[in-house]
Design an enzyme around this catalytic site. Structure first.
Site, mmCIF file in Angstrom:
data_model
loop_
_atom_site.group_PDB
_atom_site.id
_atom_site.type_symbol
_atom_site.label_atom_id
_atom_site.label_comp_id
_atom_site.label_asym_id
_atom_site.label_seq_id
_atom_site.Cartn_x
_atom_site.Cartn_y
_atom_site.Cartn_z
ATOM 1 N N LYS A 68 -11.822 -7.275 14.259
ATOM 2 C CA LYS A 68 -10.404 -6.956 14.078
ATOM 3 C C LYS A 68 -10.136 -5.546 14.607
ATOM 4 C CE LYS A 68 -6.968 -7.135 10.302
ATOM 5 N NZ LYS A 68 -6.771 -7.434 8.873
ATOM 6 N N SER B 202 -5.851 -11.117 3.670
ATOM 7 C CA SER B 202 -5.809 -11.151 5.136
ATOM 8 C C SER B 202 -6.993 -11.777 5.849
ATOM 9 C CB SER B 202 -5.615 -9.737 5.680
ATOM 10 O OG SER B 202 -4.248 -9.448 5.701
ATOM 11 N N SER C 241 -3.304 -10.835 7.807
ATOM 12 C CA SER C 241 -3.153 -10.102 9.042
ATOM 13 C C SER C 241 -4.306 -10.295 10.030
ATOM 14 C CB SER C 241 -3.036 -8.606 8.727
ATOM 15 O OG SER C 241 -4.217 -8.143 8.090
HETATM 16 N N1 GLN Z 1 -0.226 -10.100 3.648
HETATM 17 C C1 GLN Z 1 -0.557 -9.029 2.757
HETATM 18 C C2 GLN Z 1 0.220 -7.795 3.133
HETATM 19 O O1 GLN Z 1 0.986 -7.871 4.050
HETATM 20 C C3 GLN Z 1 -2.027 -8.800 2.800
HETATM 21 C C4 GLN Z 1 -2.465 -8.041 3.986
HETATM 22 C C5 GLN Z 1 -3.927 -7.778 4.043
HETATM 23 O O2 GLN Z 1 -4.717 -8.342 3.289
HETATM 24 N N2 GLN Z 1 -4.272 -6.869 4.889
HETATM 25 O O3 GLN Z 1 0.082 -6.765 2.550
#
Ligand code: GLN
Length: 473
Positions: free
Chosen positions: A75, A174, A150
């Site tokens: 990532k 995410s 994400s």
């Molecule tokens: N979707 C969640 C957020 O937007 C989790 C994101 C993540 O785990 N990085 O905060």
């Protein structure tokens, strides 16, 4: 030429059969990944020369580690020394870290071939991989849909067989949510299990790096490589790393699985619910004991998370001011103007929303009402889990309330987007390990994911149960 990237074992067989130097195979792998990338766009960029050079240095390794030659995606928020690391954000344009993340060093030592940067929501804020400054990644199962986020790039790259495995980061779901939506396996380790050194911070008390793979066995292998204490991360825990692959073959007749009623009410789609009920039946068939449990504070998890995570993010993102990292605005007359213009030009809309939310929650006069209150709720949520784990070994829930939605469908409705993580956020708030495994498809053929959560450092339990379930399918 057909390249086999379905899992680590099959890939290694293919590589052996090819019988050519890794650097030559790497050329084929890069071309293959680049071809698929035209549609899926899971990688921000694929540089065949960089990949070939990495393969050349792997060829020189005398001791071949467990991931030797295996193509892996990282990532875009995991630092690689000298390699672009931008968190999908304009503000980190051109940023090349002067050091490796600990996980990157560990993967390289195990022989993994790092293929490039996987796309992500900007600074990991999102559930759809649409907020990246490079544009959205598409779900390989249906290109009109989001891959989840994400870590959407990491999961799409594995699902599209551009790589065999990937690393993502999980702050509120995410790794697990996109794994579920792309039909692959994703694991968030216990907070402290994997070093966060060199992971660009989003919310430091929640972030963990986790593996994405096509099956549970590969997930165990990846976890073995990346886990362990690291003096460079003061929150990493100094306890023994078990041999996760050793627990794969054990049956689950002695395992009690809790089903929390709070996870089967809120906005869950019929197809998801049906698939999860079938999974419960299958697990019963494997000899597991199924019990009903209750996690009464679940309903506060999303609100609690959206105070704590943006609060920490607003503080972590204060360092991007156009001086230390990445982009600096050319349109400023003095220092303060330069800070403001750099941040204004560099951050996208969702990042700005998080910074505003977080700064507000931390501001004097509101701190007690929001941030402190959210911390107390967080403790209640963790207490719920502690109580439940006296009655069961792990908890089963859906990973996501729905399957993959259309690109653009939720982007203008933050609340709807935030609810995508309703089932994954509690594990982060409580610091617990959790895994998502594929459990069939909805009516349109889109993947559904099943989530298991366990007590702290009980990743072995997750791997054992998830593997038994996977094999039964
Ligand atoms: N979707 C969640 C957020 O937007 C989790 C994101 C993540 O785990 N990085 O905060």
């Amino acid at each position: 030429m057909k390249i086999t990237l379905s899992n680590i074992t099959a890939y290694k067989k293919w590589l052996n059969k090819e019988n050519k130097p890794l650097s030559l195979a790497a050329k084929d792998l890069a071309a293959h990944a680049a071809e698929i990338n035209k549609d899926v766009r899971s990688f921000i960029a694929i540089d065949p020369d960089v990949i070939t050079n990495r393969a050349l240095s792997l060829e020189k390794q005398t001791k071949r580690g467990s991931l030797w030659g295996v193509p892996v995606a990282l990532k875009d928020n995991i630092c690689i020394k000298g390699g672009l690391t931008t968190c999908g954000s304009r503000i980190l344009e051109g940023f090349r870290p002067p050091y490796n993340a600990t996980v990157a060093t560990k993967l390289q030592a195990a022989g993994a071939l790092l293929m490039g940067r996987a796309n992500m929501d900007e600074f990991a804020f999102g559930s759809s991989c649409e907020t990246s400054c490079y544009g959205p990644t598409r779900n390989p199962r249906d290109l009109s849909r989001i891959p989840g986020g994400s870590s959407g790039g990491s999961c799409a790259a594995v699902a599209a067989a551009q790589v065999v495995a990937a690393l993502g980061s999980d702050t509120g779901g995410s790794v697990r949510q996109p794994a579920s939506l792309c039909g692959v396996v994703g694991l968030k380790p216990t907070y402290g299990r994997v070093s966060r050194f060199g992971l660009v911070a989003f919310a430091s008390s929640l972030d963990q790096i986790g593996p994405v793979t096509t099956n549970v066995e590969d997930c165990a292998r990846m976890l073995e490589v990346i886990s362990g204490h690291d003096a460079k991360d003061s929150t990493s825990v100094d306890i023994n790393v078990p041999e996760y692959t050793a627990s794969l073959e054990r049956d689950i007749k002695d395992v009690t699985i809790g089903i929390p009623k709070e996870y089967f009410t809120c906005g869950i789609s019929k197809d998801v619910s049906r698939r999860v009920q079938e999974a419960i039946k299958a697990l019963k068939g494997l000899g597991a004991k199924i019990v009903d449990v209750s996690l009464p504070h679940t309903k506060y998890a999303v609100s609690c998370y959206y105070i704590i995570a943006p609060a920490e993010a607003s503080s972590n993102l204060a360092r991007y001011e156009g001086v230390h990292y990445g982009r600096r605005s050319a349109h400023a007359e003095d220092l303060i103007e330069m800070y403001i213009a750099s941040r204004n030009e560099g951050f996208g809309a969702e990042a700005k929303r998080r910074i505003l939310l977080g700064t507000y929650a931390l501001s004097s006069g509101y701190y007690d009402a929001y941030y402190l209150k959210a911390q107390k709720v967080r403790t209640k949520i963790a207490d719920d889990f502690r109580a439940v784990f006296t009655a069961c070994d792990c908890i089963l829930t859906p990973t996501s309330p729905t399957t993959a939605f259309k690109i653009g469908e939720r982007i203008d409705d933050p609340l709807k987007m935030y609810l995508s993580d309703i089932f994954t956020i509690p594990a982060n708030l409580a610091g617990l390990p959790a895994i998502s495994v594929p459990c069939g498809e909805d009516k349109s053929g889109l993947p559904v994911g099943l989530q298991f959560m366990a007590g702290p450092f009980k990743e072995e339990m997750l791997i054992r149960v998830a593997h038994a379930y996977e094999r039964s399918r």
